[in-house]
Scaffold this motif. Structure first.
Motif, PDB file in Angstrom:
ATOM      1  N   ILE A   1      36.136  93.311  19.940  1.00 25.37           N
ATOM      2  CA  ILE A   1      37.404  93.177  20.664  1.00 25.37           C
ATOM      3  C   ILE A   1      37.267  92.162  21.792  1.00 25.37           C
ATOM      4  CG2 ILE A   1      38.990  94.402  22.186  1.00 25.37           C
ATOM      5  CD1 ILE A   1      39.277  94.908  19.100  1.00 25.37           C
ATOM      6  N   THR A   2      36.131  92.155  22.481  1.00 26.30           N
ATOM      7  CA  THR A   2      35.892  91.159  23.527  1.00 26.30           C
ATOM      8  C   THR A   2      35.882  89.751  22.944  1.00 26.30           C
ATOM      9  OG1 THR A   2      34.610  92.749  24.823  1.00 26.30           O
ATOM     10  CG2 THR A   2      34.312  90.422  25.345  1.00 26.30           C
ATOM     11  N   ALA A   3      35.293  89.590  21.771  1.00 23.84           N
ATOM     12  CA  ALA A   3      35.273  88.275  21.123  1.00 23.84           C
ATOM     13  C   ALA A   3      36.685  87.791  20.820  1.00 23.84           C
ATOM     14  CB  ALA A   3      34.445  88.335  19.842  1.00 23.84           C
ATOM     15  N   ILE A   4      37.577  88.702  20.421  1.00 27.16           N
ATOM     16  CA  ILE A   4      38.972  88.315  20.166  1.00 27.16           C
ATOM     17  C   ILE A   4      39.666  87.952  21.474  1.00 27.16           C
ATOM     18  CG2 ILE A   4      41.195  89.124  19.310  1.00 27.16           C
ATOM     19  CD1 ILE A   4      39.697  90.810  17.292  1.00 27.16           C
ATOM     20  N   ASN A   5      39.384  88.697  22.541  1.00 28.72           N
ATOM     21  CA  ASN A   5      39.935  88.336  23.849  1.00 28.72           C
ATOM     22  C   ASN A   5      39.558  86.904  24.224  1.00 28.72           C
ATOM     23  OD1 ASN A   5      41.030  90.900  24.164  1.00 28.72           O
ATOM     24  ND2 ASN A   5      39.317  91.667  25.372  1.00 28.72           N
ATOM     25  N   VAL A   6      38.294  86.564  24.049  1.00 27.41           N
ATOM     26  CA  VAL A   6      37.806  85.224  24.391  1.00 27.41           C
ATOM     27  C   VAL A   6      38.399  84.179  23.458  1.00 27.41           C
ATOM     28  CG1 VAL A   6      35.735  83.779  24.462  1.00 27.41           C
ATOM     29  CG2 VAL A   6      35.690  86.077  25.444  1.00 27.41           C
ATOM     30  N   TRP A   7      38.514  84.485  22.174  1.00 32.13           N
ATOM     31  CA  TRP A   7      39.106  83.557  21.213  1.00 32.13           C
ATOM     32  C   TRP A   7      40.555  83.237  21.594  1.00 32.13           C
ATOM     33  CZ3 TRP A   7      38.800  79.699  18.340  1.00 32.13           C
ATOM     34  CH2 TRP A   7      39.522  79.477  17.168  1.00 32.13           C
ATOM     35  N   GLY A   8      41.293  84.231  22.068  1.00 31.68           N
ATOM     36  CA  GLY A   8      42.652  83.981  22.531  1.00 31.68           C
ATOM     37  C   GLY A   8      42.687  83.043  23.725  1.00 31.68           C
ATOM     38  N   ASP A   9      41.759  83.217  24.671  1.00 30.29           N
ATOM     39  CA  ASP A   9      41.679  82.319  25.825  1.00 30.29           C
ATOM     40  C   ASP A   9      41.360  80.891  25.388  1.00 30.29           C
ATOM     41  OD1 ASP A   9      42.025  84.643  27.248  1.00 30.29           O
ATOM     42  OD2 ASP A   9      39.938  84.818  27.865  1.00 30.29           O
ATOM     43  N   LEU A  10      40.430  80.748  24.454  1.00 29.49           N
ATOM     44  CA  LEU A  10      40.020  79.425  23.987  1.00 29.49           C
ATOM     45  C   LEU A  10      41.169  78.716  23.269  1.00 29.49           C
ATOM     46  CD1 LEU A  10      36.521  80.443  22.574  1.00 29.49           C
ATOM     47  CD2 LEU A  10      36.913  79.027  24.591  1.00 29.49           C
ATOM     48  N   VAL A  11      41.909  79.448  22.447  1.00 31.73           N
ATOM     49  CA  VAL A  11      43.013  78.859  21.693  1.00 31.73           C
ATOM     50  C   VAL A  11      44.103  78.354  22.630  1.00 31.73           C
ATOM     51  CG1 VAL A  11      44.943  79.445  20.162  1.00 31.73           C
ATOM     52  CG2 VAL A  11      42.623  80.089  19.535  1.00 31.73           C
ATOM     53  N   VAL A  12      44.451  79.157  23.631  1.00 38.04           N
ATOM     54  CA  VAL A  12      45.503  78.740  24.563  1.00 38.04           C
ATOM     55  C   VAL A  12      45.056  77.535  25.383  1.00 38.04           C
ATOM     56  CG1 VAL A  12      46.819  79.432  26.610  1.00 38.04           C
ATOM     57  CG2 VAL A  12      46.595  81.002  24.676  1.00 38.04           C
ATOM     58  N   ALA A  13      43.824  77.570  25.897  1.00 34.55           N
ATOM     59  CA  ALA A  13      43.324  76.451  26.698  1.00 34.55           C
ATOM     60  C   ALA A  13      43.282  75.161  25.886  1.00 34.55           C
ATOM     61  CB  ALA A  13      41.937  76.779  27.251  1.00 34.55           C
ATOM     62  N   ALA A  14      42.755  75.237  24.656  1.00 43.91           N
ATOM     63  CA  ALA A  14      42.688  74.044  23.808  1.00 43.91           C
ATOM     64  C   ALA A  14      44.073  73.609  23.346  1.00 43.91           C
ATOM     65  CB  ALA A  14      41.789  74.318  22.602  1.00 43.91           C
ATOM     66  N   GLY A  15      44.960  74.587  23.119  1.00 47.26           N
ATOM     67  CA  GLY A  15      46.310  74.254  22.685  1.00 47.26           C
ATOM     68  C   GLY A  15      47.124  73.554  23.746  1.00 47.26           C
ATOM     69  N   LEU A  16      46.803  73.807  25.010  1.00 46.57           N
ATOM     70  CA  LEU A  16      47.524  73.152  26.108  1.00 46.57           C
ATOM     71  C   LEU A  16      47.064  71.716  26.337  1.00 46.57           C
ATOM     72  CD1 LEU A  16      47.698  76.044  28.721  1.00 46.57           C
ATOM     73  CD2 LEU A  16      49.593  75.042  27.458  1.00 46.57           C
ATOM     74  N   SER A  17      45.940  71.357  25.749  1.00 46.04           N
ATOM     75  CA  SER A  17      45.385  70.015  25.958  1.00 46.04           C
ATOM     76  C   SER A  17      45.917  69.067  24.904  1.00 46.04           C
ATOM     77  CB  SER A  17      43.855  70.075  25.883  1.00 46.04           C
ATOM     78  OG  SER A  17      43.327  68.771  25.892  1.00 46.04           O
ATOM     79  N   LYS A  18      46.489  67.973  25.359  1.00 43.08           N
ATOM     80  CA  LYS A  18      46.944  66.930  24.446  1.00 43.08           C
ATOM     81  C   LYS A  18      45.879  65.857  24.251  1.00 43.08           C
ATOM     82  CE  LYS A  18      50.893  68.899  24.043  1.00 43.08           C
ATOM     83  NZ  LYS A  18      51.183  69.642  22.815  1.00 43.08           N
ATOM     84  N   ASP A  19      44.759  65.996  24.980  1.00 44.31           N
ATOM     85  CA  ASP A  19      43.705  64.986  24.906  1.00 44.31           C
ATOM     86  C   ASP A  19      42.537  65.436  24.073  1.00 44.31           C
ATOM     87  OD1 ASP A  19      45.177  63.448  26.737  1.00 44.31           O
ATOM     88  OD2 ASP A  19      44.346  64.593  28.400  1.00 44.31           O
ATOM     89  N   SER A  20      42.603  66.681  23.528  1.00 44.04           N
ATOM     90  CA  SER A  20      41.467  67.193  22.757  1.00 44.04           C
ATOM     91  C   SER A  20      41.277  66.395  21.489  1.00 44.04           C
ATOM     92  CB  SER A  20      41.699  68.666  22.413  1.00 44.04           C
ATOM     93  OG  SER A  20      40.676  69.149  21.597  1.00 44.04           O
ATOM     94  N   PRO A  21      40.050  65.965  21.160  1.00 42.57           N
ATOM     95  CA  PRO A  21      39.840  65.140  20.003  1.00 42.57           C
ATOM     96  C   PRO A  21      39.873  65.894  18.689  1.00 42.57           C
ATOM     97  CG  PRO A  21      37.745  65.631  21.021  1.00 42.57           C
ATOM     98  CD  PRO A  21      38.802  66.226  21.917  1.00 42.57           C
ATOM     99  N   GLY A  22      39.820  67.224  18.762  1.00 37.30           N
ATOM    100  CA  GLY A  22      39.881  68.010  17.542  1.00 37.30           C
ATOM    101  C   GLY A  22      38.585  68.112  16.791  1.00 37.30           C
ATOM    102  N   GLN A  23      37.450  67.758  17.443  1.00 35.40           N
ATOM    103  CA  GLN A  23      36.166  67.910  16.792  1.00 35.40           C
ATOM    104  C   GLN A  23      35.107  68.185  17.842  1.00 35.40           C
ATOM    105  OE1 GLN A  23      35.460  64.232  14.790  1.00 35.40           O
ATOM    106  NE2 GLN A  23      35.147  63.077  16.655  1.00 35.40           N
TER     107      GLN A  23
END
Length: 404
Positions: free
Chosen positions: A377-399
């Motif tokens: 469950i903690t891993a899913i909590n962290v995965w949600g944080d990572l997805v939102v943070a990366a999703g807010l970035s328009k500069d992420s290279p995607g790799q």
């Protein structure tokens, strides 16, 4: 050329995934030896926790004091956190209602358990949101207090003269760089530390008690799988148009660290490092990840909703549609507030049992299953944080070009 490539391949061999696998194998083959290596995992976890509060303090301050569009980023982050938590709680409630239908009333003979810590109240929640003593907050490890202090300090610094503001900003950025260097050194010990943590936790697990309620295990597994493998990847793809598996591959270190330590806060520095290597700007990671570590608990929302529904079924309480909707709202609020409440999850669970009119004896069920489910469950909590943070970035290279 071959001489320089070989050490890199060897370093990949002794990676965090290999440490996780080693810990599982040791727990299965030599469970009796776990107590002798428990101290290794504890040292690794303590070193990670050592960096959490100062890193959050200086990184949020540097981002807010030097950024201009942080209000927009913070508002969008909170919106996405609300959406993902709402989906998780709704998903957990729906699956919980489905899987709990055939669970017989009184299946488990539960003993009475007293709540560990003060019960939840609005006054206590306010006290845990607003700090009164910075040094006490640091000593207690209250992340939410540190976030509030960092935000207030950054906003106040905007009223200072330019030279004073630049001096403070430069110092914060230099300290942030120093802490990240310390983190890089600590992570060289990660495979050994994670192997010890996994070995110790799995060897001490009471599998017989957990599997007695197999319907609950399957319900949580299905809800967690759908949210982690469908909902969150779909959200990332909708926000960025990029393949979510690239983000998951780049963030394997924080995900496996969360799975091994069962601590969202301890995983924060590893998440920050992985996302910035992936290309997410520091101004985004420094704000969204600390907020996510305290407010965004997707895994906890779906897990607690399923647990409350199974408790109701075991107690012989038939839930109406309105009660089910109430559980959705309740778990969304409680999953975000659990970390800031003294006594942790059991105090919040005692409060929710009271609201639903269920006996406090069912806290014993929470204690039995939480020891196992706290890790995924903690891993899913962290995965949600990572997805939102990366999703807010328009500069992420995607790799994960720079990840190791």
């Amino acid at each position: 050329m071959t001489e320089t490539r070989q050490p890199r391949s060897m370093r990949r061999l002794y990676s965090i995934p290999s440490g996780l696998i080693l810990g599982i194998l040791l727990a299965l083959l030599f469970p009796q030896g776990a107590p002798t290596v428990a101290w290794i995992g504890q040292i690794f976890l303590s070193l990670l926790k050592l960096l959490i509060l100062p890193l959050i303090l200086v990184s949020i301050y540097a981002s807010l004091a030097g950024g201009r569009d942080l209000r927009h980023i913070g508002g969008r982050a909170l919106l996405y956190y609300l959406i993902t938590s709402g989906i998780a709680a709704t998903l957990g409630t729906g699956i919980g209602l489905t899987f709990s239908q055939n669970v017989p009333v009184g299946l488990l003979d539960l003993e009475s358990v007293a709540p560990d810590g003060a019960a939840f109240s609005l006054e206590r929640l306010i006290a845990n949101l607003i700090p009164t003593n910075l040094f006490a907050s640091l000593a207690e490890g209250n992340i939410l207090h540190i976030v509030v202090v960092a935000v207030l300090a950054a906003l106040a610094s905007r009223r200072l003269q330019a030279d004073q503001r630049d001096t403070l900003l430069g110092g914060a950025r230099a300290l942030d760089a120093l802490l990240m260097q310390l983190l890089a050194g600590i992570l060289t010990l990660a495979p050994i530390g994670i192997a010890a943590l996994v070995y110790t936790s799995l060897a001490a697990m009471d599998w017989a008690e957990i599997l007695r309620l197999h319907a609950f295990v399957w319900a949580v597994a299905l809800a967690a799988g759908l949210h982690a493998l469908v909902v969150l990847p779909l959200l990332y793809h909708l926000l960025t148009g990029r393949a979510p598996w690239r983000l998951a591959l780049a963030c394997r270190e924080p995900l496996l660290t969360a799975l091994s330590t069962a601590s969202s806060s301890a995983t924060y520095p590893v998440s920050k490092r992985a996302l910035e290597r992936f290309g997410v700007p520091e101004r985004i990671t420094s704000l969204t990840l600390p907020l996510g570590a305290t407010l965004n608990m997707d895994g906890s929302a779906l897990y607690q909703s399923i647990l409350l529904i199974f408790m109701s079924q075991l107690a012989g309480v038939d839930l109406t549609l309105w009660q089910a909707l109430f559980i959705v709202l309740l778990t969304m609020a409680s999953s975000a507030g659990t970390a800031g409440i003294p006594g942790g999850g059991i105090a919040m669970m005692a409060f929710m049992l009271d609201l639903l009119g269920l006996p406090q004896t069912y806290l014993a069920l929470y204690l039995v299953v939480d020891r196992f489910f706290d890790y995924p469950i903690t891993a899913i909590n962290v995965w949600g944080d990572l997805v939102v943070a990366a999703g807010l970035s328009k500069d992420s290279p995607g790799q994960a070009s720079g990840s190791s």
